[in-house]
Scaffold this motif. Structure first.
Motif, PDB file in Angstrom:
ATOM      1  N   UNK A 176       0.842  -1.191   0.000  1.00 12.84           N
ATOM      2  CA  UNK A 176       0.000   0.000   0.000  1.00 12.84           C
ATOM      3  C   UNK A 176       0.879   1.244   0.000  1.00 12.84           C
ATOM      4  N   UNK A 177       0.632   2.142  -0.979  1.00 15.94           N
ATOM      5  CA  UNK A 177       1.397   3.387  -1.086  1.00 15.94           C
ATOM      6  C   UNK A 177       0.481   4.521  -0.661  1.00 15.94           C
ATOM      7  N   UNK A 178       0.682   4.995   0.575  1.00 15.52           N
ATOM      8  CA  UNK A 178      -0.232   5.991   1.137  1.00 15.52           C
ATOM      9  C   UNK A 178      -0.171   7.325   0.410  1.00 15.52           C
ATOM     10  N   UNK A 179       1.003   7.660  -0.136  1.00 16.34           N
ATOM     11  CA  UNK A 179       1.132   8.948  -0.816  1.00 16.34           C
ATOM     12  C   UNK A 179       0.212   9.092  -2.015  1.00 16.34           C
ATOM     13  N   UNK A 180      -0.042   7.965  -2.697  1.00 18.46           N
ATOM     14  CA  UNK A 180      -0.911   8.000  -3.874  1.00 18.46           C
ATOM     15  C   UNK A 180      -2.217   7.257  -3.640  1.00 18.46           C
ATOM     16  N   UNK A 181      -2.405   6.780  -2.420  1.00 20.23           N
ATOM     17  CA  UNK A 181      -3.636   6.113  -2.026  1.00 20.23           C
ATOM     18  C   UNK A 181      -3.982   4.944  -2.944  1.00 20.23           C
ATOM     19  N   UNK A 182      -3.107   3.980  -2.995  1.00 23.75           N
ATOM     20  CA  UNK A 182      -3.392   2.811  -3.817  1.00 23.75           C
ATOM     21  C   UNK A 182      -2.386   1.696  -3.604  1.00 23.75           C
ATOM     22  N   UNK A 183      -2.691   0.545  -4.229  1.00 24.77           N
ATOM     23  CA  UNK A 183      -1.864  -0.646  -4.086  1.00 24.77           C
ATOM     24  C   UNK A 183      -0.880  -0.791  -5.241  1.00 24.77           C
ATOM     25  N   UNK A 184       0.336  -1.165  -4.903  1.00 29.22           N
ATOM     26  CA  UNK A 184       1.352  -1.587  -5.859  1.00 29.22           C
ATOM     27  C   UNK A 184       1.376  -3.114  -5.838  1.00 29.22           C
ATOM     28  N   UNK A 185       1.360  -3.741  -6.990  1.00 30.80           N
ATOM     29  CA  UNK A 185       1.427  -5.202  -7.065  1.00 30.80           C
ATOM     30  C   UNK A 185       2.484  -5.598  -8.090  1.00 30.80           C
ATOM     31  N   UNK A 186       3.394  -6.441  -7.697  1.00 29.07           N
ATOM     32  CA  UNK A 186       4.443  -6.913  -8.591  1.00 29.07           C
ATOM     33  C   UNK A 186       4.790  -8.359  -8.259  1.00 29.07           C
TER      34      UNK A 186
END
Length: 209
Positions: A176-186
């Motif tokens: 979870x990337x709070x700065x952009x309010x969304x999930x990173x998935x890799x």
């Protein structure tokens, strides 16, 4: 025992031998030398790299189409996905899972830096740690906007071991990337040389740990 005596008299001083006899006692020393007492060296247990944290239930699906759910830059079922890595796109967006059952997942946290192979080994092997995209998605749906829950939302990784459309096991990271309010998935090869940081979470279908 002859070899033991030879080694002791060759490499130990009289003072060390006297200290050893005092430590174990004269009677025990005699019994050891006469083979009345048998002993063997035991290797100390290696410290675990994982610490069990909790369990959670993950929903399966009769049919789960990856590309219809994991959509970069879009919100699906309340889940904000702002970035998908190139490996995930290449190896997982074409995957369709069928008849995946609900399951209980165990959650462990890394005590220290580690690569994937030692993690998988400690948990009991590939078959035990393997989860699915639908399981990951069910947890993301509960925390689609970064709410508190089983998934870490403090910038630390949540790691799932999932097979791609070709049956190859990958480490799939959700962060979870709070700065952009969304999930990173890799997705990362389990042979990848870099290590996961201590404090990250590992989800597995089961474990021996």
């Amino acid at each position: 025992m002859t070899q033991l005596l030879s080694w002791l008299t060759k490499d130990w001083t009289i003072g060390q031998l006297n200290a050893l006899v005092k430590k174990i006692g004269e009677e025990n020393a005699r019994r050891i030398l006469s083979d009345e007492i048998q002993f063997q060296l035991v290797e100390p247990e290696k410290p675990r790299i994982l610490e069990f944290f909790s369990t959670t239930t993950a929903r399966g699906a009769k049919e789960f189409i990856a590309k219809d759910n994991f959509r970069e830059g879009k919100e699906t079922d309340g889940v904000s996905i702002i970035w998908l890595g190139s490996n995930f796109k290449s190896h997982f967006l074409g995957k369709i899972e069928e008849n995946v059952e609900d399951t209980e997942l165990k959650i462990h946290r890394l005590r220290e830096y580690s690569r994937d192979i030692p993690i998988i080994h400690e948990l009991g092997g590939e078959e035990i740690v393997e989860t699915s995209l639908s399981h990951l998605w069910s947890l993301l749906k509960r925390q689609g906007q970064g709410e508190d829950g089983d998934l870490l939302t403090n910038g630390y990784a949540n790691i799932f071991y999932i097979r791609d459309s070709q049956g190859v096991l990958w480490a799939v990271r959700a962060l979870w990337f709070s700065g952009r309010r969304g999930w990173y998935v890799e997705a990362y090869s389990i042979e990848y040389p870099s290590r996961w940081d201590g404090g990250y979470q590992v989800f597995s279908r089961d474990s021996v740990a």
